[in-house]
Structures are given as structure tokens and as C-alpha cells.
Design a protein around this motif. Structure first.
Motif, PDB file in Angstrom:
ATOM      1  N   TYR A  68       4.066  -2.643   8.017  1.00 40.31           N
ATOM      2  CA  TYR A  68       4.835  -3.416   7.409  1.00 40.31           C
ATOM      3  C   TYR A  68       3.999  -4.133   6.459  1.00 40.31           C
ATOM      4  O   TYR A  68       4.379  -4.437   5.132  1.00 40.31           O
ATOM      5  CB  TYR A  68       5.504  -4.210   8.414  1.00 40.31           C
TER       6      TYR A  68
ATOM      7  N   PHE B  55       7.761   0.841   5.070  1.00 41.15           N
ATOM      8  CA  PHE B  55       8.884   0.788   4.224  1.00 41.15           C
ATOM      9  C   PHE B  55       9.985   0.765   5.275  1.00 41.15           C
ATOM     10  O   PHE B  55      11.027   0.111   4.785  1.00 41.15           O
ATOM     11  CB  PHE B  55       8.903   1.833   3.004  1.00 41.15           C
ATOM     12  N   ALA B  56      10.105   1.515   6.205  1.00 34.80           N
ATOM     13  CA  ALA B  56      11.293   1.463   7.038  1.00 34.80           C
ATOM     14  C   ALA B  56      11.390   0.065   7.636  1.00 34.80           C
ATOM     15  O   ALA B  56      12.433  -0.622   7.951  1.00 34.80           O
ATOM     16  CB  ALA B  56      11.224   2.157   8.352  1.00 34.80           C
TER      17      ALA B  56
ATOM     18  N   ALA C  62       3.052  -1.943   3.509  1.00 39.68           N
ATOM     19  CA  ALA C  62       4.113  -1.694   2.704  1.00 39.68           C
ATOM     20  C   ALA C  62       4.586  -2.891   1.747  1.00 39.68           C
ATOM     21  O   ALA C  62       4.779  -2.885   0.496  1.00 39.68           O
ATOM     22  CB  ALA C  62       5.309  -1.093   3.382  1.00 39.68           C
TER      23      ALA C  62
ATOM     24  N   GLY D 239      -0.733   4.320  10.511  1.00 41.81           N
ATOM     25  CA  GLY D 239      -0.597   5.841  10.577  1.00 41.81           C
ATOM     26  C   GLY D 239      -1.156   6.560  11.763  1.00 41.81           C
ATOM     27  O   GLY D 239      -0.565   7.137  12.369  1.00 41.81           O
TER      28      GLY D 239
ATOM     29  N   LEU E 243       2.936   4.704   5.614  1.00 38.77           N
ATOM     30  CA  LEU E 243       3.704   4.342   4.533  1.00 38.77           C
ATOM     31  C   LEU E 243       5.220   4.358   4.811  1.00 38.77           C
ATOM     32  O   LEU E 243       6.110   3.662   4.604  1.00 38.77           O
ATOM     33  CB  LEU E 243       3.676   5.320   3.169  1.00 38.77           C
ATOM     34  N   VAL E 244       5.628   5.505   5.534  1.00 38.18           N
ATOM     35  CA  VAL E 244       7.249   5.732   5.870  1.00 38.18           C
ATOM     36  C   VAL E 244       7.365   4.811   6.897  1.00 38.18           C
ATOM     37  O   VAL E 244       8.345   4.143   6.631  1.00 38.18           O
ATOM     38  CB  VAL E 244       7.330   7.093   6.604  1.00 38.18           C
ATOM     39  N   PHE E 245       6.588   4.416   7.980  1.00 39.60           N
ATOM     40  CA  PHE E 245       7.153   3.475   8.927  1.00 39.60           C
ATOM     41  C   PHE E 245       7.177   2.176   7.892  1.00 39.60           C
ATOM     42  O   PHE E 245       7.863   1.177   8.573  1.00 39.60           O
ATOM     43  CB  PHE E 245       5.962   3.425  10.031  1.00 39.60           C
TER      44      PHE E 245
ATOM     45  N   VAL F  99       0.678   8.884   4.856  1.00 41.08           N
ATOM     46  CA  VAL F  99       2.096   9.095   4.554  1.00 41.08           C
ATOM     47  C   VAL F  99       3.006   8.722   5.625  1.00 41.08           C
ATOM     48  O   VAL F  99       3.977   7.847   5.724  1.00 41.08           O
ATOM     49  CB  VAL F  99       2.463  10.613   4.446  1.00 41.08           C
ATOM     50  N   ILE F 100       2.365   8.647   6.915  1.00 43.66           N
ATOM     51  CA  ILE F 100       3.204   8.411   8.222  1.00 43.66           C
ATOM     52  C   ILE F 100       3.285   6.799   8.175  1.00 43.66           C
ATOM     53  O   ILE F 100       4.337   6.118   8.273  1.00 43.66           O
ATOM     54  CB  ILE F 100       2.510   8.838   9.516  1.00 43.66           C
TER      55      ILE F 100
ATOM     56  N   LYS G 271      -1.954  12.797   6.057  1.00 43.10           N
ATOM     57  CA  LYS G 271      -1.151  12.758   7.108  1.00 43.10           C
ATOM     58  C   LYS G 271      -0.799  11.184   7.554  1.00 43.10           C
ATOM     59  O   LYS G 271       0.310  10.894   7.612  1.00 43.10           O
ATOM     60  CB  LYS G 271      -1.534  13.645   8.242  1.00 43.10           C
TER      61      LYS G 271
ATOM     62  N   TYR H  30       4.567  -3.089  -2.139  1.00 41.33           N
ATOM     63  CA  TYR H  30       5.872  -3.289  -2.889  1.00 41.33           C
ATOM     64  C   TYR H  30       5.662  -4.526  -3.912  1.00 41.33           C
ATOM     65  O   TYR H  30       6.037  -4.553  -4.959  1.00 41.33           O
ATOM     66  CB  TYR H  30       6.972  -3.646  -1.875  1.00 41.33           C
TER      67      TYR H  30
END
Length: 291
Positions: A99, A273-274, A102, A241, A269-271, A266-267, A263, A106
Motif C-alpha cells: 500500500y 493498488f488494490a 503504491a 511481492g 504492485l497489484v496488491f 508486479v504482485i 514477478k 500514485y
């Protein structure tokens, strides 16, 4: 008797070899958070009157030691009696790190006004300076506490299954490196400009070697802090990640053909931004209910 004594020394030697090897592995795994810790504290410890930078940094360092004294015993107790809690805390902490990474990304991509922090200067009264110092010190110590929890838990996670003595020695060494190493480097960074000014004033000659290096150090300080911030943000996402990839079974085979560093980024980053979307949504809902 002599043979027993030498056997004891041999056992101690083997133990210390194991501790050194595991401490090296644990330090590598916590390097990302150490980088962020370094960037955050270099930023928080700069901007003061030159004569106050070291006292402020020393106050933060003492707070960091106290944080470790609180965190370490709790972590060892959990490891001994409730090891599953270590993994849970690790994942929860990973969400926080993702978080934070991200959020920083942002803010960089979508610049917005966040308010201007008061800057210390000679024109402020002594009482005002001390009050602002106290506020920044408290903020730095709180940030250090959160990052220290992750450093200790990640280090502990790397030695889970080892005898409790090895766990205590390895994690304590990593915690000491985190405090002494990070704040030692921060002390050098925040004094860069002061040392630069001394070189500039070293002689009255213009365009001398001392002037060149002095101006270089003064001009480099903001770039060093900004660079540490960028490196720290990337490191946060990588560390997060890695935590998810190694501790959540359903992610073990995700992006399997990709390089591990990509990998994990990316993981993370996805978590991240979620988590950012969820937190922002909750924040807006609370705001609506208050109205």
C-alpha cells in the motif's frame, strides 16, 4: 576436561558460523525495507538548523533502539508459542508495505497538493524550533516502529524452524544492523551540505578544488534524498511481492516463467493498488457518513 572445553569452543564456533550465514541471508531479505527506512529517515532528519541535525537524529536513533527492545521479545514469544502468527503478521505487513509503495507511486504519477510542512530556520524562536523538532521526531519514531516490525518479522521468517537460540541471535543482529547501519548512513547524508559549505569556505580562491567538491556535495544532497525515495518505493513493492509470493500458496505458480524480481514487483504492485483502492474507498465512505 581439556577435550570438553575445546569441544565447547568448537560448538560455539559452529553456532556462530550458522548465525553469521543466516544473518547474511536475513539482511538480504530485509534490504528493501532498510532502503525505505534509510530514505524516510534521511528526509525526516534533514531541513533542520545545522547545529540541531545530529541531536535530532540521535533522539530518533534512541527511539529506534527502544522500538527494537519492544518488538524483539514479542516476536520471539510468538515464534516460540504461536508461529502461525508470524506468517499472518508478515502478510498483513506486506499489505501495508505494498500500500505504501503504491501510494508513493500514485502521488508521483498523479501529483496533488498535500500541504507544506513547516521549515525550520534561524528566524524561529527556540521554543518553536523545539516544538517542531518534537513533532518530527515522534513521526520518525512511529514510522521506524512500523518498519522495524516488518524487518524483525521478515528476519524471523527466514529462520523459522531453527533452534530458538539461533533465531534470537540472527534477528537481534539484523535489528542492530537496521538501527546502527541506517542511522549511521543517515547521519552522513544529512551532514553532506554542511561539509560542502565548509569546503567552499576552506579558502578564498574561486574555482578551487575544494569549491568544486563543496558545491557538488551541497547540490547533490536533494538528489540523493530523492533517489533514495525512488529506490525505497521500488524496494517496498519488491519486498511486499516477495512476501506474498512465498507465503500465499495460490501465488506460487503465478507468472512462473517470469524472472522472480519482475514477478514479485508486479504482485506487489497489484496488491498495493488494490489496498490503495480499498483504503481510499473506506476513507470516502467514512467521510460521507460524517456529513
Amino acid at each position: 576436561m581439556a577435550s570438553g572445553f575445546f569441544a565447547l569452543l568448537d560448538d560455539i564456533g559452529v553456532l556462530m558460523d550458522d548465525v553469521a550465514a543466516m544473518a547474511k541471508i536475513s539482511t538480504k531479505k530485509t534490504a528493501g525495507i532498510l532502503g525505505d527506512d534509510l530514505a524516510v529517515n534521511a528526509e525526516k532528519a534533514s531541513g533542520f538548523v545545522a547545529s540541531r541535525e545530529i541531536p535530532v537524529l540521535w533522539a530518533i536513533t534512541k527511539g529506534s533502539f527502544i522500538n527494537k527492545l519492544i518488538i524483539l521479545p514479542v516476536a520471539f514469544l510468538l515464534s516460540a508459542f504461536l508461529p502461525v502468527a508470524v506468517t499472518i503478521i508478515l502478510i498483513v505487513g506486506g499489505i501495508y508495505l505494498a500500500y505504501e509503495g503504491a501510494e508513493k507511486l500514485y502521488e508521483y504519477l498523479v501529483p496533488h497538493h498535500t500541504g507544506v510542512e513547516a521549515v525550520l530556520g534561524e528566524e524561529l524562536s527556540k521554543e518553536e524550533i523545539l516544538e517542531i523538532e518534537k513533532s518530527k521526531i515522534k513521526s520518525a519514531i512511529l514510522t521506524d516502529f512500523i518498519l522495524s516490525v516488518e524487518i524483525v518479522i521478515i528476519a524471523l521468517g527466514s529462520v523459522i524452524g531453527q533452534p530458538i537460540l539461533i533465531q534470537i541471535l540472527v534477528v537481534t543482529i539484523v535489528a542492530l544492523i537496521a538501527t546502527v547501519g541506517v542511522y549511521g548512513i543517515v547521519a552522513l547524508i544529512v551532514r553532506m551540505d554542511d561539509f560542502g559549505y565548509r569546503l567552499i569556505n576552506f579558502n578564498e580562491e574561486e574555482k578551487s578544488i575544494s569549491d568544486f567538491f563543496g558545491h557538488f556535495l551541497v547540490n547533490a544532497l536533494p538528489w540523493v534524498i530523492k533517489s533514495l525515495g525512488v529506490i525505497g518505493t521500488i524496494a517496498l513493492l519488491l519486498v511486499a511481492g516477495g512476501i506474498f509470493a512465498h507465503n500465499l500458496d495460490f501465488l506460487h505458480h503465478v507468472l512462473e516463467s517470469w524472472p522472480s524480481i519482475l514477478k514479485e514487483f508486479v504482485i506487489g504492485l497489484v496488491f498495493g493498488f488494490a489496498a490503495l483502492l480499498v483504503f481510499t474507498g473506506v476513507k470516502k465512505l467514512i467521510g460521507l457518513f460524517k456529513k
